[in-house]
Design an enzyme around this catalytic site. Structure first.
Site, PDB file in Angstrom:
ATOM      1  N   PRO A   1      20.096   8.067  24.098  1.00  0.00           N
ATOM      2  CA  PRO A   1      19.507   7.126  25.060  1.00  0.00           C
ATOM      3  C   PRO A   1      19.188   7.796  26.398  1.00  0.00           C
ATOM      4  O   PRO A   1      18.489   7.223  27.220  1.00  0.00           O
ATOM      5  CB  PRO A   1      20.603   6.072  25.255  1.00  0.00           C
ATOM      6  CG  PRO A   1      21.578   6.278  24.152  1.00  0.00           C
ATOM      7  CD  PRO A   1      21.475   7.703  23.740  1.00  0.00           C
TER       8      PRO A   1
ATOM      9  N   GLU B   1      30.696   8.167  20.166  1.00  0.00           N
ATOM     10  CA  GLU B   1      30.373   8.072  21.597  1.00  0.00           C
ATOM     11  C   GLU B   1      29.349   9.115  22.044  1.00  0.00           C
ATOM     12  O   GLU B   1      28.973   9.155  23.207  1.00  0.00           O
ATOM     13  CB  GLU B   1      31.647   8.183  22.436  1.00  0.00           C
ATOM     14  CG  GLU B   1      32.533   6.939  22.362  1.00  0.00           C
ATOM     15  CD  GLU B   1      31.809   5.675  22.826  1.00  0.00           C
ATOM     16  OE1 GLU B   1      31.325   5.648  23.960  1.00  0.00           O
ATOM     17  OE2 GLU B   1      31.737   4.723  22.028  1.00  0.00           O
TER      18      GLU B   1
ATOM     19  N   ARG C   1       2.588  10.979   9.875  1.00  0.00           N
ATOM     20  CA  ARG C   1       1.295  10.316   9.638  1.00  0.00           C
ATOM     21  C   ARG C   1       0.170  10.943  10.455  1.00  0.00           C
ATOM     22  O   ARG C   1      -0.999  10.689  10.182  1.00  0.00           O
ATOM     23  CB  ARG C   1       1.390   8.805   9.894  1.00  0.00           C
ATOM     24  CG  ARG C   1       1.690   8.428  11.306  1.00  0.00           C
ATOM     25  CD  ARG C   1       2.012   6.948  11.424  1.00  0.00           C
ATOM     26  NE  ARG C   1       0.852   6.083  11.221  1.00  0.00           N
ATOM     27  CZ  ARG C   1      -0.160   5.971  12.072  1.00  0.00           C
ATOM     28  NH1 ARG C   1      -0.163   6.663  13.198  1.00  0.00           N
ATOM     29  NH2 ARG C   1      -1.173   5.157  11.817  1.00  0.00           N
TER      30      ARG C   1
ATOM     31  N   ASP D   1      -5.720   3.823  15.658  1.00  0.00           N
ATOM     32  CA  ASP D   1      -4.408   3.249  15.980  1.00  0.00           C
ATOM     33  C   ASP D   1      -4.362   2.667  17.376  1.00  0.00           C
ATOM     34  O   ASP D   1      -5.012   3.160  18.275  1.00  0.00           O
ATOM     35  CB  ASP D   1      -3.320   4.340  15.996  1.00  0.00           C
ATOM     36  CG  ASP D   1      -2.973   4.835  14.622  1.00  0.00           C
ATOM     37  OD1 ASP D   1      -3.327   4.161  13.655  1.00  0.00           O
ATOM     38  OD2 ASP D   1      -2.350   5.902  14.541  1.00  0.00           O
TER      39      ASP D   1
END
Ligand code: 4GO
Length: 223
Positions: free
Chosen positions: A88, A115, A152, A167
């Site tokens: 994160p 953690e 992709r 896209d």
């Protein structure tokens, strides 16, 4: 491209990588994806991969010596690879990152659990990526997200009739609205222009729609 993934939960990846476009990409030789169990790089006889955090606190931390051993071994057999840690605290992932990673010869993706990682492993990675501002139980879903979005984009993986050039985000905007049969559904008809056969006009309409939708929903993309 060769993609190596290090994880404590190798079985999580089968459902995504053995189906649809990612499976076809592997079958065609466009990409080789290998999954490695972090536990196989453990150094002691008990195969320990984590330990309690110095300074106290909840949970367990992945050991730097075990992680380093994994990266050394994988880098040997994928020497051109960029080493990417999924956390994160990483740079927030966008289509721009996907395009850049799709040009690489190899990727080594490190998915942690518990953690997190002993901070000292950060010295041995090239990039730290987050797929968004939320916390997950592990880096496996972020790793799958990166593989899917990158594979992709490898030339030849999508057919012409399923191209990445239309896209959302590839032009810096959201995608235009799409329709298929039936022509009329509960009183609502498909926009007449799409049935006109005039492809110049259709392209212009689609661009306008994409811009209008982006302005309404994601003005941040236009600025
Ligand atoms: C990545 C990893 C969220 C993301 C993670 C993200 N949570 N937003 N959790 O991309 C190390 C232990 C990180 C659990 C992991």
């Amino acid at each position: 491209m060769q993609i190596d993934i290090v994880t404590l939960f190798p079985e999580m990846f089968a459902s995504i990588f053995t189906q649809s476009i990612i499976k076809r990409a592997q079958d065609s030789g466009a990409v080789e994806i290998k999954i490695y169990n972090l536990r196989d790089f453990a150094i002691d006889k008990h195969k320990i991969v984590d330990d309690r955090p110095y300074g106290g606190g909840p949970g367990m931390v992945l050991k730097v010596d075990v992680l380093h051993q994994a990266l050394e071994k994988l880098k040997e057999q994928n020497p051109q690879a960029a080493i990417i840690l999924l956390t994160p605290q990483g740079e927030k992932y966008t289509q721009q990152h996907a395009k850049q990673l799709a040009t690489k010869e190899g990727l080594i993706l490190v998915a942690g659990h518990y953690e997190g990682f002993d901070d000292r492993i950060r010295k041995y990675v090239d990039q730290e990526i987050s797929i968004g501002d939320y916390v997950l139980t592990g880096g496996e879903i972020p790793a799958m997200t990166i593989v899917d979005s990158v594979v992709r984009l490898i030339p030849g993986v999508l057919g012409d009739d399923n191209s990445a050039s239309t896209d959302s985000f590839s032009s810096g905007m959201l995608g235009y609205p799409q329709y298929t049969r039936p022509e009329k559904f509960k009183e609502e008809k498909v926009p007449a222009i799409l049935l006109s056969g005039n492809h110049a006009k259709i392209n212009k309409w689609r661009q306008e729609q994409a811009k209008k939708r982006t302005k309404q929903r994601r003005p941040d993309l236009l600025s």
